[in-house]
Scaffold this motif. Sequence first.
Motif, short mmCIF file in Angstrom:
data_model
loop_
_atom_site.label_atom_id
_atom_site.label_comp_id
_atom_site.label_asym_id
_atom_site.label_seq_id
_atom_site.Cartn_x
_atom_site.Cartn_y
_atom_site.Cartn_z
N SER A 87 0.81 -1.21 0.00
CA SER A 87 0.00 0.00 0.00
C SER A 87 0.85 1.27 0.00
O SER A 87 0.48 2.26 -0.64
CB SER A 87 -0.97 0.00 1.18
OG SER A 87 -0.26 -0.09 2.40
N HIS A 88 1.97 1.26 0.68
CA HIS A 88 2.84 2.44 0.69
C HIS A 88 3.39 2.72 -0.71
O HIS A 88 3.36 3.86 -1.19
CB HIS A 88 3.98 2.27 1.68
CG HIS A 88 4.89 3.47 1.75
ND1 HIS A 88 4.51 4.64 2.36
CD2 HIS A 88 6.13 3.68 1.25
CE1 HIS A 88 5.48 5.52 2.24
NE2 HIS A 88 6.48 4.97 1.58
N ALA A 89 3.87 1.68 -1.38
CA ALA A 89 4.39 1.85 -2.73
C ALA A 89 3.29 2.30 -3.69
O ALA A 89 3.53 3.14 -4.57
CB ALA A 89 5.04 0.56 -3.22
N LEU A 90 2.09 1.77 -3.52
CA LEU A 90 0.98 2.17 -4.38
C LEU A 90 0.65 3.65 -4.19
O LEU A 90 0.51 4.39 -5.16
CB LEU A 90 -0.26 1.31 -4.09
CG LEU A 90 -1.54 1.71 -4.83
CD1 LEU A 90 -1.36 1.61 -6.33
CD2 LEU A 90 -2.71 0.87 -4.35
N MET A 91 0.56 4.08 -2.95
CA MET A 91 0.24 5.48 -2.68
C MET A 91 1.35 6.41 -3.19
O MET A 91 1.07 7.48 -3.73
CB MET A 91 0.01 5.71 -1.18
CG MET A 91 -1.22 5.04 -0.63
SD MET A 91 -2.73 5.63 -1.44
CE MET A 91 -3.29 4.12 -2.19
N THR A 92 2.59 6.01 -3.04
CA THR A 92 3.71 6.80 -3.55
C THR A 92 3.64 6.94 -5.07
O THR A 92 3.84 8.02 -5.62
CB THR A 92 5.05 6.18 -3.13
OG1 THR A 92 5.10 6.12 -1.69
CG2 THR A 92 6.23 6.96 -3.63
N ALA A 93 3.32 5.83 -5.73
CA ALA A 93 3.19 5.86 -7.20
C ALA A 93 2.01 6.72 -7.63
O ALA A 93 2.11 7.48 -8.60
CB ALA A 93 3.04 4.44 -7.74
N LEU A 94 0.89 6.62 -6.93
CA LEU A 94 -0.27 7.45 -7.27
C LEU A 94 0.03 8.93 -7.04
O LEU A 94 -0.38 9.78 -7.85
CB LEU A 94 -1.49 7.01 -6.44
CG LEU A 94 -2.08 5.66 -6.79
CD1 LEU A 94 -3.18 5.29 -5.80
CD2 LEU A 94 -2.63 5.64 -8.22
N LEU A 95 0.72 9.26 -5.97
CA LEU A 95 1.11 10.63 -5.71
C LEU A 95 2.01 11.16 -6.82
O LEU A 95 1.80 12.27 -7.34
CB LEU A 95 1.82 10.76 -4.36
CG LEU A 95 2.36 12.14 -4.01
CD1 LEU A 95 1.23 13.16 -3.94
CD2 LEU A 95 3.14 12.07 -2.70
N ALA A 96 3.01 10.38 -7.20
CA ALA A 96 3.92 10.79 -8.27
C ALA A 96 3.16 11.00 -9.58
O ALA A 96 3.40 11.98 -10.29
CB ALA A 96 5.02 9.75 -8.46
N ASP A 97 2.22 10.12 -9.86
CA ASP A 97 1.42 10.26 -11.08
C ASP A 97 0.57 11.53 -11.02
O ASP A 97 0.48 12.27 -12.00
CB ASP A 97 0.53 9.02 -11.26
CG ASP A 97 -0.15 8.97 -12.61
OD1 ASP A 97 0.55 9.23 -13.63
OD2 ASP A 97 -1.36 8.70 -12.65
N ALA A 98 -0.05 11.79 -9.89
CA ALA A 98 -0.87 12.99 -9.73
C ALA A 98 -0.04 14.25 -9.86
O ALA A 98 -0.47 15.24 -10.46
CB ALA A 98 -1.58 12.95 -8.38
N GLU A 99 1.17 14.24 -9.32
CA GLU A 99 2.03 15.41 -9.42
C GLU A 99 2.53 15.67 -10.83
O GLU A 99 2.75 16.81 -11.21
CB GLU A 99 3.23 15.24 -8.46
CG GLU A 99 2.83 15.34 -7.01
CD GLU A 99 3.96 15.07 -6.03
OE1 GLU A 99 3.82 15.45 -4.88
OE2 GLU A 99 4.97 14.44 -6.44
N ARG A 100 2.63 14.63 -11.65
CA ARG A 100 3.03 14.79 -13.05
C ARG A 100 1.90 15.37 -13.89
O ARG A 100 2.13 15.91 -14.95
CB ARG A 100 3.47 13.46 -13.63
CG ARG A 100 4.88 13.05 -13.25
CD ARG A 100 5.36 11.87 -14.10
NE ARG A 100 4.49 10.71 -14.00
CZ ARG A 100 4.61 9.74 -13.09
NH1 ARG A 100 5.54 9.82 -12.16
NH2 ARG A 100 3.78 8.71 -13.09
N HIS A 101 0.69 15.22 -13.45
CA HIS A 101 -0.46 15.68 -14.25
C HIS A 101 -1.08 16.84 -13.55
O HIS A 101 -1.99 17.35 -13.48
CB HIS A 101 -1.44 14.54 -14.47
CG HIS A 101 -0.86 13.43 -15.29
ND1 HIS A 101 -0.12 12.43 -14.74
CD2 HIS A 101 -0.85 13.20 -16.61
CE1 HIS A 101 0.29 11.60 -15.68
NE2 HIS A 101 -0.15 12.05 -16.83
#
Length: 81
Positions: free
Chosen positions: A67-81
């Motif tokens: 879950s931590h890796a998933l949330m980190t990846a989602l955050l990074a994706d959101a910050e790119r868009h």
Amino acid sequence: MRLKLLVATEEGELAQLDAVAEKARANGLSGSGEALVRLTSAEAARLEPEVRCVGALHSPSTGIVDSHALMTALLADAERH
């Protein structure tokens, strides 16, 4: 292979396994490779020799999520868009 078994350790828990399987079907978990599969104690022991149970449900489509890796990846994706 990561194996997911939900087990009943006594006869009185078998009805609960059936209820879980029915809820899964009601929520759309059905079809080849997705549906929960009811196993006898012998079938469960063949899949996992260390398990002691009277019955089990096998979940072939369940996965483990970091879950931590998933949330980190989602955050990074959101910050790119």
